[in-house]
Design an enzyme around this catalytic site. Structure first.
Site, PDB file in Angstrom:
ATOM      1  N   CYS A 125      30.730  70.330 -26.836  1.00 37.71           N
ATOM      2  CA  CYS A 125      29.528  69.449 -26.612  1.00 37.71           C
ATOM      3  C   CYS A 125      29.609  68.212 -25.898  1.00 37.71           C
ATOM      4  CB  CYS A 125      28.791  69.409 -27.924  1.00 37.71           C
ATOM      5  SG  CYS A 125      28.178  71.216 -28.649  1.00 37.71           S
TER       6      CYS A 125
ATOM      7  N   HIS B 135      23.890  63.347 -29.161  1.00 40.73           N
ATOM      8  CA  HIS B 135      24.050  64.798 -28.689  1.00 40.73           C
ATOM      9  C   HIS B 135      22.920  65.449 -29.758  1.00 40.73           C
ATOM     10  CE1 HIS B 135      25.001  68.987 -28.407  1.00 40.73           C
ATOM     11  NE2 HIS B 135      25.679  69.174 -29.412  1.00 40.73           N
TER      12      HIS B 135
ATOM     13  N   ASN C 185      19.795  72.726 -28.799  1.00 41.70           N
ATOM     14  CA  ASN C 185      21.111  72.146 -28.816  1.00 41.70           C
ATOM     15  C   ASN C 185      21.652  72.959 -27.415  1.00 41.70           C
ATOM     16  OD1 ASN C 185      23.835  71.553 -28.351  1.00 41.70           O
ATOM     17  ND2 ASN C 185      24.292  72.252 -30.606  1.00 41.70           N
TER      18      ASN C 185
END
Ligand code: UT7
Length: 324
Positions: free
Chosen positions: A113, A251, A281
């Site tokens: 990520c 994030h 996500n």
């Protein structure tokens, strides 16, 4: 010289998967997903028109247009992806071809990520050492191709998409301020094997894949502990006051993680923009997608002080303090 973001672009595939759709696939509910994650829907690529590489190209074309540059100015493209559809060429090379920047340097990075954060800092290294004047930083993911669509603990979280920033070398701008970290010995709680066979989720059904493993609670604890600690470390390293930061662009992994970080830093939740409810996500694409949204709705204007930070598989985490 330092790189300044002069353009942003993003792309989200048109197909939407709502929480109600998911509740027909696994034992879950809109109520559970909303309460535990904040997510209401996510975009899902079809794997034909839209894959990590093609979504990256669409977002890059939008970013180049937004920046108002001629593609021949681009001398570097660095792309982050954990879910590339090709082993090679790199997504960066696919983007080069799409935008028409033949000849420039191209490569991909993988840091799960925080991949876009890693790509951003790599590009800044090229710019600050005089090796790049205009670069694209790409984040592109098709997580839907990797998640286990029968594992309700993970499949509810992820979505697909891409985001791109154009960085231009400028003078009289603060130099790149960042910290990146990893702890591989703690990495077992989140991992994903390479695909052995191409598996695609189509309109008719969801093909089981067992590639991804996530111990959600452990990852949650890691995030709510390390992210605030990292932001405090960043502010101490570079001598800035958290109260002077306009936005903390985190994030987009879970709304509860973002709320917990806001609380631990004693900073108002209004300073933590969120679009997770609409996107889920999107791993390394989440920060540039959110920055683009903030630019479009007028929140991101020149001079705004931004901390962006990401965390994920590895375990890896990183944060930057920038002036937009
Ligand atoms: O980019 C970084 C990637 N990952 C992350 O950021 C993930 C971080 N972790 C999380 O976001 C959360 O841990 C989750 C959203 C994944 C899970 O939330 P949680 O509050 O930690 O739930 P849990 O895993 O502790 O599960 C609680 C209960 C369990 O049932 P029992 O054992 O209490 O009976 C689960 O089986 O909820 C159950 N459960 C579900 N129920 C309905 C787990 N997933 C679901 C679901 N729908 N989708």
């Amino acid at each position: 010289m330092t790189g300044r973001i002069i353009g942003l672009g993003s792309y989200l595939p048109p197909r939407l998967l709502t929480n109600d759709d998911l509740s027909k696939m696994v034992e879950t509910s809109d109520e559970w997903i909303t309460e535990r994650t904040g997510i209401k829907q996510r975009h899902i690529a079809d794997g034909i028109e839209d894959k990590a590489s093609t979504m990256a190209c669409k977002a890059a074309l939008a970013a180049v247009e937004d920046a108002g540059i001629d593609p021949s100015e681009i001398d570097l493209i660095v792309a982050a992806s954990t879910t590339p559809d090709l082993v090679f060429p790199s997504i960066a090379c696919c983007v080069q071809r799409a935008v028409g920047a033949d000849g420039c340097a191209c490569f991909d990075v993988n840091s799960a990520c925080p991949g876009w954060v890693a790509a951003y800092n790599t590009v800044q290294g090229f710019i600050e050492s005089g090796n790049s004047k205009c670069a694209l930083v790409v984040g592109a993911e098709m997580l839907s191709n990797y998640v286990d669509w029968e594992d309700r603990g993970t499949c509810i979280l992820f979505g697909d998409g891409a985001g791109v920033a154009v960085l231009k070398a400028v003078e009289d701008h603060p130099s790149n301020r960042f910290i990146m970290k990893a702890s591989a010995k703690r990495g077992d709680c989140l991992h994903c094997e390479t695909m052995k066979q191409p598996k695609r989720m189509d309109e008719e059904g969801f093909i089981k894949s067992t590639n991804m493993f996530m111990a959600g609670r452990e990852v949650f604890k890691f995030a709510v502990t390390e992210v605030p600690a990292l932001i405090i470390e960043l502010s101490e390293k570079y001598g800035f006051d958290l109260n002077d930061v306009d936005y903390f662009v985190l994030h987009q992994a879970n709304q509860r993680i973002i709320e917990a970080v806001s609380k631990r830093l004693d900073q108002p939740l209004e300073k933590f923009p969120m679009n997770i409810q609409n996107t889920g996500n999107t791993s390394s694409a989440s920060i540039p997608i959110l920055l683009k949204e903030m630019k479009d709705d007028g929140r991101l204007t020149p001079g705004k002080k931004i901390v962006f930070t990401s965390f994920g598989g590895g375990l890896t985490w990183g944060a930057n303090y920038i002036e937009y």
